[in-house]
Design an enzyme around this catalytic site. Sequence first.
Site, short mmCIF file in Angstrom:
data_model
loop_
_atom_site.label_atom_id
_atom_site.label_comp_id
_atom_site.label_asym_id
_atom_site.label_seq_id
_atom_site.Cartn_x
_atom_site.Cartn_y
_atom_site.Cartn_z
CB ALA A 240 -5.55 -27.69 23.86
CG HIS A 241 -1.42 -25.07 23.11
ND1 HIS A 241 -0.42 -24.42 23.79
CD2 HIS A 241 -1.70 -26.15 23.85
CE1 HIS A 241 -0.12 -25.08 24.86
NE2 HIS A 241 -0.89 -26.12 24.94
CG ASN A 242 0.89 -26.32 18.73
OD1 ASN A 242 1.02 -25.56 19.69
ND2 ASN A 242 1.49 -26.11 17.58
CB SER A 260 0.60 -31.47 20.77
OG SER A 260 1.21 -30.21 20.94
#
Lengths: 345, 345, 345
Positions: A240-242, A260
Site C-alpha cells: 500500500a501507499h507510503n 505507511s
Amino acid sequence: MEYSAKVLAGFLNGEVEGNPDVTVNNISKIEEGEKGTLAFLANLKYTRYLYTTEASIVLINKEIKLEKEVKCTLIRVDNAYEAFASLLELQNRNKPPKVGIHNTAVVEQSAKLGKNVYLGANCYVGENVRIDEQVKIYPQVYVGDNVRIDKNTIIYPGVKIYHNCVIGKDCVIHAGTVIGSDGFGFAPKSDKNYKKIPQVGNVIIEDHVEIGANTTIDRATIGSTIIRKGVKLDNLIQVAHNVEIGENTVIAAHTGISGSVKIGKECMFGGQVGFVGHITIADGVKIGAQAGVSKSIKEPGMVVVGSPSFNLTDFKKSHIFFRKLPELNAKINSMEKDINELKGK
Amino acid sequence: MEYSAKVLAGFLNGEVEGNPDVTVNNISKIEEGEKGTLAFLANLKYTRYLYTTEASIVLINKEIKLEKEVKCTLIRVDNAYEAFASLLELQNRNKPPKVGIHNTAVVEQSAKLGKNVYLGANCYVGENVRIDEQVKIYPQVYVGDNVRIDKNTIIYPGVKIYHNCVIGKDCVIHAGTVIGSDGFGFAPKSDKNYKKIPQVGNVIIEDHVEIGANTTIDRATIGSTIIRKGVKLDNLIQVAHNVEIGENTVIAAHTGISGSVKIGKECMFGGQVGFVGHITIADGVKIGAQAGVSKSIKEPGMVVVGSPSFNLTDFKKSHIFFRKLPELNAKINSMEKDINELKGK
Amino acid sequence: MEYSAKVLAGFLNGEVEGNPDVTVNNISKIEEGEKGTLAFLANLKYTRYLYTTEASIVLINKEIKLEKEVKCTLIRVDNAYEAFASLLELQNRNKPPKVGIHNTAVVEQSAKLGKNVYLGANCYVGENVRIDEQVKIYPQVYVGDNVRIDKNTIIYPGVKIYHNCVIGKDCVIHAGTVIGSDGFGFAPKSDKNYKKIPQVGNVIIEDHVEIGANTTIDRATIGSTIIRKGVKLDNLIQVAHNVEIGENTVIAAHTGISGSVKIGKECMFGGQVGFVGHITIADGVKIGAQAGVSKSIKEPGMVVVGSPSFNLTDFKKSHIFFRKLPELNAKINSMEKDINELKGK
C-alpha cells in the site's frame, strides 16, 4: 554440450568425489534424475534421493556426511543451491538476447532510451521517460510519463508503471505487475460518501529488486513508497501507499501490507500474511504464513505466527491446547463433579 | 506558486492560528515536514509530530486541543483530511489533461465515442461500445462488445472489460483490473469431470466507484454482479458472480467475496477477509482483516473478526485465553492433583 | 425464440410436471423469476422460491419432493444445474464467432497458426509458436517463444504466456492471467544478498482446464509445473514452481500453493487456502476456506480446516470451546476457590 565432473568442479571451485570423468549434458531434479544429467541437493527433505538417483553427477554441500554409498559422482561445494544457480546462468547466457525497438512500440518524443535497449511490440513509453542501457522491456508494457528505469533491468510483458515512478538497476519485474497505482485513501464525508485523496507521491524501487507476477505497489499519498535494495517480492502481493520495505527482505505470495508500514531489512515473510497500517517491523523478523500482524514488532529477529500474531513458541503451545480443548473441557467437568462430591462429604 | 496561510484558510474556510503571512510552496508529511511546506494531521497516532514538525503550516481539525506550544502556523478546519484532499486536487488540476484518440487505438466502426474522450495507444474498443464525454482511457485497455462507460470515468492502463458490462460516471479503475470475466460455475458430472455453466450475465458498476489495481469482478451467471454507487475497492480483490455490494461500502485488499453474497451499504471490511457464498451482510457492518465470514450477519453495524468470525468483543476475550491456554492447562493439572489428594483424605 | 416446456423437456431428456404447453423466451434466477422465463433449482438454500417464483418453467432434480403446490411448470431432470448449462450453451451457440488475424497483431515469422484461429488486436506471438485450429485469442495477449496451444482453447484479453509453456485443448484462460513467470527461487549469500536461481523449466496445462482472471502460475526451476486435465482454477490464485495439480481438482480464489506441492485428483479447496512447500495432498481431499495446510495429507477424501489445519470434526469442536474460553476460565477459577476451601476444611 557435454561437461565432465572434473571440468564442472573446476568452474564451481568444488571437489569431486567419485569418477571425475563422468559427463553430463543436461540437468534434472534429484528425485527424477536420469543418466547423463546433473542434479543438486539443497533441501534436506530430499536427502534420501541421493542414494537412489540415476543422475550422473550431484552437487552437494561440503559438510554433508554420507550414510551409505552413492552411485553418482558428487561435486562438493560451499553452497550447492548457489552453485547450481551459477550453472543455470551459464546455460542461460547462451540464448540470443532480445534487442531493438519494435516498430509497433509507441515512444513519446521526449523519452530517452539508452544503448542496447529492447522494447517489445505494442509497448507505450510516455513523456520524459528515461530508460538506461541494456534494459529489456517485453511487449505490451506501459511506462508512464517521467518514469526512470536504470540499466540492465528486465520488465516482463504487460507490466504497468505509472507516471513519476523510479526503478533501479538489475531489477526483474514479472508480467502483469502494477507499480504506482493510487494509494487507497478516501476521506469520509458527512453524507456517507467519500472524497478521494489525490495520491501525488510515487514509488521508488532500488537496485537488484525482483518482483513477481500480478503484484501491486501503490504510489505514496505524499513522498514515496520505497522498496529497498535486494528485496524479493513474490506474486500477487499488495504493497500500500507510503510503505517502506528494507534491504534484502523476502516476501511470499498474497501478503498484504497496509499503508505507511515500515519493514526492516533481512526479514522473511510467508504467504498470505497481513499487516495493519502504520506499524514498524524490526530487522530480521520472520513471520509465518497467514499471520495477521496487528502491532509493531520491535525486537529484531523475532519469529511470529497466528492471527492476531504472537511469538512462534507460545503460539505452538497454545495451538496444541486449542486442539485439546474438548478433552480439557471434559476433564474440567469431571473435576467439577468430584468437587461437588467432596463438598457433599 | 506560493500561498500564505491567510489565503489557504480563506480557500478552505478555516481559521488561522499563528502567523497568517507565512507562505508555503509545497506539501509534506507531518513527520518529515520541511520549512516552506504544508502538512496535515488526520491520524491521531501522529499527533506528537505537531510539536516537532518543521512544516510551516499544518491543517488540523477544529476540535483538537494543543498540549503545548507549536512552531508552525495552524489552519483549523472541520475535516483536515478532506481539506488537504481539496488542496491536492487544486494542485492536480494544473496538469494538462490527456486528450485525443491515439492512432494505434483500434476502435470498431459501430462504437460511439463522446466529446473529449482520451483513448490511449493500443487500446481496443469493441462493437457497439458507447463511451461518453470526458472519459479517459489509458493505453492497452480492452473494452469488449456492447460495453457502456459513462462520462468522466478514468480507466488506467491494461484494464480488461468484457462484453456487455456497464460502468457508471466519475469512476476510477486502476491498472490490470478485470471486469466481467466468467463466474466460477461448473456442474459436477458423473464421470468426475465438470461441465462449464455459461455465464450469460454482466457486471454493473454504478457512479463514483473506485477500484484498485489487479482486482477481479466476475460477470453474473444470469442477471448482474452489481457494485453500487460510491463503493471503494482496493487492489487484488475478488468479487464473484452475482455478488451485490451496497452504496459507499469500502473494502481493503485481497478480500474475497464468494458467489451471490449480498453486502449492505456503508460497510467497512479489512484486508484478506473471506465470505462464503449465498449470505447477506447488513448495512454498516465492520469486519476485521483476515476474518472468515461463514454465515449471514443480520444486525446492522455489527463488528466481527476471526475465522470463523464472531463479534469483536467476544473474540478478543477468547483470544486472551487462547494465549493463556498452556497456563490454564497447568492450573487444571494442579487442581486435579489437589482433588485427588482431597479424595484420598 | 420461444420454447415450450414439452420441447425443452425433449431436448433435456426430462419429464414435464404441469402444463406442457407453457412457453418461455428468456432465463431468470428462481428468486427473481418473471413470467415467460425459465429458472432452475440447484442450490437447496433456494428451495422456498420454488413455491413463490413467477418463472413459467423451473428445472429441478428428479428426486426433489414437493411440500406444497407450485404455480410453475416443472421439468424434472437428473441434474438441473447441468441441464441448465446445456440450455445456456445452446443460447450461446447462436453468437457469431470471432475469427481472423487482426492486422495489428504481431506474429513472428516462424510461428504457425492453424485453421480458423482468431487472433485479436495488438496480440504478440513469438518465435516457433504453434497455435492449433479453432483457438481464439483475444486482444493484447502475449504468447512467448516456443509456446504451443492446442485446438479450441480460448485465451481472454491480456493473458501473458511466457516462453516454452504448453497449453492443452479445450482450455479457457481468463484475462490478466500470467503463465510461466519465474518461480520464486533465490539462494541466500553470505553478504545477506540473494542469488537468483534461473528458472529453466516450463508450465504444462493439460486439456479441459479453466483458469480464472489474474491468476499466476510460475514455471518450474527444472522440469514442469503441471496442471492436469479438467482442473478448474478461480481468480487470483498463486501456483508456485514445480507444483502439480491432479485431474479435476477445483480451487477457489486467492488460494496460494507453495513450491513443489503435489495435489491429488478430484480435490476441492475453498478460497484463501495456503499450502507450505514440498507437501503431498491425497486424492479427493476437501479443504475449507482460509485453511493453512502445513503438512502432507495422506488420507484420501479427508476434510480439513483451520490454520494450521486439522480435520473438520475436531476443528468444529475445538472452535466451540474457543468461543467459550472466558466461560471455561471463570469455571476453573470458581473450582479453584472450592478446592482451596475444601483443603482448608
